[in-house]
Motif scaffolding. Structure first.
Motif, short mmCIF file in Angstrom:
data_model
loop_
_atom_site.label_atom_id
_atom_site.label_comp_id
_atom_site.label_asym_id
_atom_site.label_seq_id
_atom_site.Cartn_x
_atom_site.Cartn_y
_atom_site.Cartn_z
N GLY A 159 0.63 -8.31 -22.61
CA GLY A 159 2.02 -7.95 -22.36
C GLY A 159 2.36 -6.52 -22.72
O GLY A 159 3.36 -5.98 -22.28
N SER A 160 1.54 -5.89 -23.54
CA SER A 160 1.76 -4.51 -23.96
C SER A 160 0.47 -3.95 -24.53
O SER A 160 -0.51 -4.68 -24.75
CB SER A 160 2.86 -4.43 -25.02
N GLY A 161 0.49 -2.65 -24.80
CA GLY A 161 -0.66 -2.04 -25.43
C GLY A 161 -0.95 -2.60 -26.81
O GLY A 161 -2.10 -2.65 -27.24
N LEU A 162 0.09 -3.04 -27.50
CA LEU A 162 -0.11 -3.66 -28.81
C LEU A 162 -0.98 -4.90 -28.68
O LEU A 162 -1.85 -5.16 -29.52
CB LEU A 162 1.24 -4.04 -29.44
N GLU A 163 -0.75 -5.68 -27.63
CA GLU A 163 -1.54 -6.89 -27.43
C GLU A 163 -2.97 -6.55 -27.05
O GLU A 163 -3.92 -7.24 -27.45
CB GLU A 163 -0.87 -7.77 -26.38
N THR A 164 -3.15 -5.48 -26.28
CA THR A 164 -4.51 -5.04 -25.97
C THR A 164 -5.25 -4.66 -27.24
O THR A 164 -6.41 -5.06 -27.45
CB THR A 164 -4.47 -3.83 -25.01
N LEU A 165 -4.60 -3.89 -28.11
CA LEU A 165 -5.23 -3.50 -29.37
C LEU A 165 -5.58 -4.71 -30.22
O LEU A 165 -6.66 -4.78 -30.81
CB LEU A 165 -4.29 -2.57 -30.15
N PHE A 166 -4.67 -5.66 -30.29
CA PHE A 166 -4.91 -6.88 -31.07
C PHE A 166 -6.15 -7.61 -30.57
O PHE A 166 -7.01 -8.02 -31.36
CB PHE A 166 -3.67 -7.78 -30.99
N SER A 167 -6.26 -7.77 -29.26
CA SER A 167 -7.40 -8.47 -28.68
C SER A 167 -8.71 -7.76 -28.96
O SER A 167 -9.71 -8.37 -29.36
CB SER A 167 -7.21 -8.63 -27.17
N VAL A 197 -0.50 -19.40 -33.80
CA VAL A 197 0.24 -18.58 -32.84
C VAL A 197 0.53 -17.22 -33.46
O VAL A 197 0.98 -17.13 -34.61
CB VAL A 197 1.57 -19.25 -32.44
N VAL A 198 0.26 -16.16 -32.71
CA VAL A 198 0.59 -14.80 -33.16
C VAL A 198 1.56 -14.19 -32.16
O VAL A 198 1.29 -14.15 -30.96
CB VAL A 198 -0.67 -13.92 -33.28
N GLN A 199 2.70 -13.73 -32.66
CA GLN A 199 3.70 -13.07 -31.85
C GLN A 199 3.80 -11.62 -32.30
O GLN A 199 3.83 -11.32 -33.49
CB GLN A 199 5.07 -13.75 -32.02
N ILE A 200 3.85 -10.71 -31.34
CA ILE A 200 3.92 -9.27 -31.65
C ILE A 200 5.24 -8.73 -31.13
O ILE A 200 5.52 -8.79 -29.93
CB ILE A 200 2.73 -8.52 -31.01
N GLN A 234 3.03 -2.63 -38.10
CA GLN A 234 1.89 -3.31 -38.70
C GLN A 234 0.62 -3.11 -37.87
O GLN A 234 -0.46 -2.86 -38.41
CB GLN A 234 2.19 -4.80 -38.87
N ILE A 235 0.75 -3.26 -36.55
CA ILE A 235 -0.42 -3.12 -35.68
C ILE A 235 -0.95 -1.68 -35.71
O ILE A 235 -2.16 -1.45 -35.82
CB ILE A 235 -0.08 -3.52 -34.23
N ILE A 236 -0.06 -0.72 -35.61
CA ILE A 236 -0.47 0.67 -35.48
C ILE A 236 -0.80 1.32 -36.82
O ILE A 236 -1.79 2.04 -36.95
CB ILE A 236 0.63 1.49 -34.77
N ASP A 237 0.02 1.05 -37.84
CA ASP A 237 -0.10 1.78 -39.10
C ASP A 237 -0.77 1.01 -40.22
O ASP A 237 -1.16 1.61 -41.24
CB ASP A 237 1.28 2.24 -39.57
#
Length: 258
Positions: A159-167, A197-200, A234-237
């Motif tokens: 759904g976003s770049g954050l989700e790509t990074l998480f995967s 379940v993880v929600q970003i 949290q994801i980025i920093d």
């Protein structure tokens, strides 16, 4: 040159410049007053906007853009202004002589060659998700080796770049991680195993959206799911903390069905 091809003489163009109706950018380039500054700069320097700069202009998910990235224009060998990254690689898709921006296929090829893997993958998956390119069409192009490797792994589901990074960052975990799964009438960002379940949260998770998110979290937990909600920061920093949190949840068996 396009204006001359359309029947406007050099004298008429010069008069328009003298009257302030047009601005002289380069010998054969003019612009309207107030024209897009990035395009004007590209015309002045004899380059085309490409790589992460054009990716950002296309609305793709670009993590950072510390410098402008351009490619050499086919209508002249551009200079190398300070603070600008110039790509000299051959174009995958031929550029029109009057082009000031690269086709998306060229943008992606340069992103693959220029950016770290994670940053490149976020842009590629964003392009696939938005329908700016199709996998089958990309497969037919003479992509460089690194671009082809990214294409083989990129999916249009995040759904976003954050989700790509998480995967990408949790592939080592060796548990099933499914993106964009419908549970209890709502889409969740990730389902790890059967129950985690993880929600970003992005910038839109405010107001009524935030209220809806909280209600859905409560419904999930009442149904026996474990929910972890993460923010952009949290994801980025603070990724090490996020990774540790997910790893410990898996170690505790929170991803397993009761």
């Amino acid at each position: 040159m396009t204006l001359q091809h359309d029947g406007f003489s050099p004298y008429v163009i010069a008069q328009a410049v003298a009257q302030g109706l047009l601005v002289r950018v380069r010998r054969v380039w003019v612009a309207l007053p107030g024209a897009d500054r990035e395009l004007v700069s590209a015309a002045r320097d004899g380059v085309v906007l490409s790589c992460i700069t054009q990716a950002r202009r296309l609305g793709l998910w670009v993590l950072r853009e510390p410098e402008y990235h351009v490619a050499v224009s086919p209508h002249g060998r551009g200079g190398t202004p300070d603070g600008i990254v110039v790509h000299w690689a051959d174009a995958v898709v031929p550029r029109h002589p009057d082009a000031l921006v690269d086709p998306v296929e060229n943008v992606l090829a340069l992103v693959a060659a220029c950016q770290p893997h994670e940053a490149a993958m976020t842009i590629w998956e964003s392009a696939l998700r938005q329908g700016l390119v199709e996998r089958a069409a990309l497969m037919r192009l003479p992509l460089p080796r690194r671009a082809r490797r990214i294409l083989e792994r990129a999916v249009p589901f995040a759904g976003s770049g954050l989700e790509t990074l998480f995967s990408i960052r949790l592939r080592w975990l060796r548990v099933r991680i499914l993106p964009q799964i419908w549970i209890l009438g709502h889409r969740v960002d990730f389902l790890i195993g059967e129950r985690l379940v993880v929600q970003i949260d992005g910038g839109h998770h405010v107001g009524s959206q935030r209220t809806s998110d909280i209600a859905h979290d409560a419904a999930l937990m009442a149904a026996g799911y474990h929910v972890i909600r993460l923010s952009y920061e949290q994801i980025i920093d603070d990724w090490p903390t996020v990774q540790d949190m997910i790893a410990r949840a898996v170690a505790a068996g929170l991803h397993l069905a009761a």
